[in-house]
Structures are given as C-alpha cells and as structure tokens.
Design an enzyme around this catalytic site. Structure first.
Site: not given
Length: 137
Positions: A112, A123, A137
């Site tokens: 989560s 990223d 998740k």
C-alpha cells in the site's frame, strides 16, 4: 511507533518506517533534521529507507514523505475512478533531501503506502529499491 528511530551506520543514515500513521511524516522530518544537526549541516553520504514489513497506512503520510525527496510538481501517484476520472497526486514542496543517494528496502510484506513511496522514488530515478517483491496492492 511508526518511525523506529534512525541510526547512523558510518556515513549512511538508516530510517525505518514500520507504519504510515499520523506520526510518520513528523517523525522522519525530525530524524532528518537531527541527522543534519549531528553532522553539523553535512548531509549523510546515503540514506537507507527501510520499509520492510510496512503494510501501509495513511496515504497522505506517504505522499508527504515522498515530498521530502522529490522536487515540487513531480507525480507521485494517480488513481483512476470507476467513472474514468483520474486523480493525480504530485509533490507540493521543494525536496528537503534532493540529491543524497537513497536506497529503499522492501519485502513481501511491504504494501500500500509503502509501495507508493518506493514506486514513486524509483520511477523518478531518485532511489534504488532492494529486496523481495512487495505485496502488490
């Protein structure tokens, strides 16, 4: 306690967050401030953010913590509603720790909010994520 006090391993700071509760962001912010004070304003040579066994918590806390490491305006996450509407979360402040090398530790229990922090920092090529595949998740 959500932030299990920081430790210095030589010139590397280790910050462990066991849960993203209301105290996570203030705790990590204080720890970073304490590290700089101990080092007389000199940043550590690296930071390890330990998110192993962190099952998540409050989304806002994870967004605020990510803000500490990314420049203003960077996308952290986006959520697409069933009606197709997309809500984007972006960093709102200047990074407090903009360039210190960052490693994130994860395991199969990292989920989560932990995945949001790790994913956003990875990223944007801000952190190297090491460990087992997260919960997913």
């Amino acid at each position: 306690m959500p932030l299990d006090e920081y430790a210095m391993e030589g010139d590397v700071a280790v910050l462990r967050i066991s849960r993203f509760t209301e105290q996570a962001y203030p705790g990590i912010q204080k720890s970073i401030r304490d590290i700089y004070e101990e080092r007389k304003g000199t940043p550590p040579k690296g930071i390890i953010l330990d998110l192993r066994e962190n099952t998540g918590g409050i989304l806002e806390e994870s967004l605020d913590i990510t803000d500490l490491f990314l420049p203003r305006g960077q996308e952290i996450a986006s959520v697409r509603a069933r009606n197709g509407e997309v809500q984007r979360y972006v960093t709102r402040t200047q990074a407090v720790v903009p360039s210190t090398p960052l490693v994130i530790l994860t395991d199969e229990y990292s989920a989560s909010a932990s995945e949001i922090v790790a994913g956003a920092l990875q990223d944007h090529d801000r952190a190297l994520v090491i460990g087992a595949t997260t919960f997913g998740k």
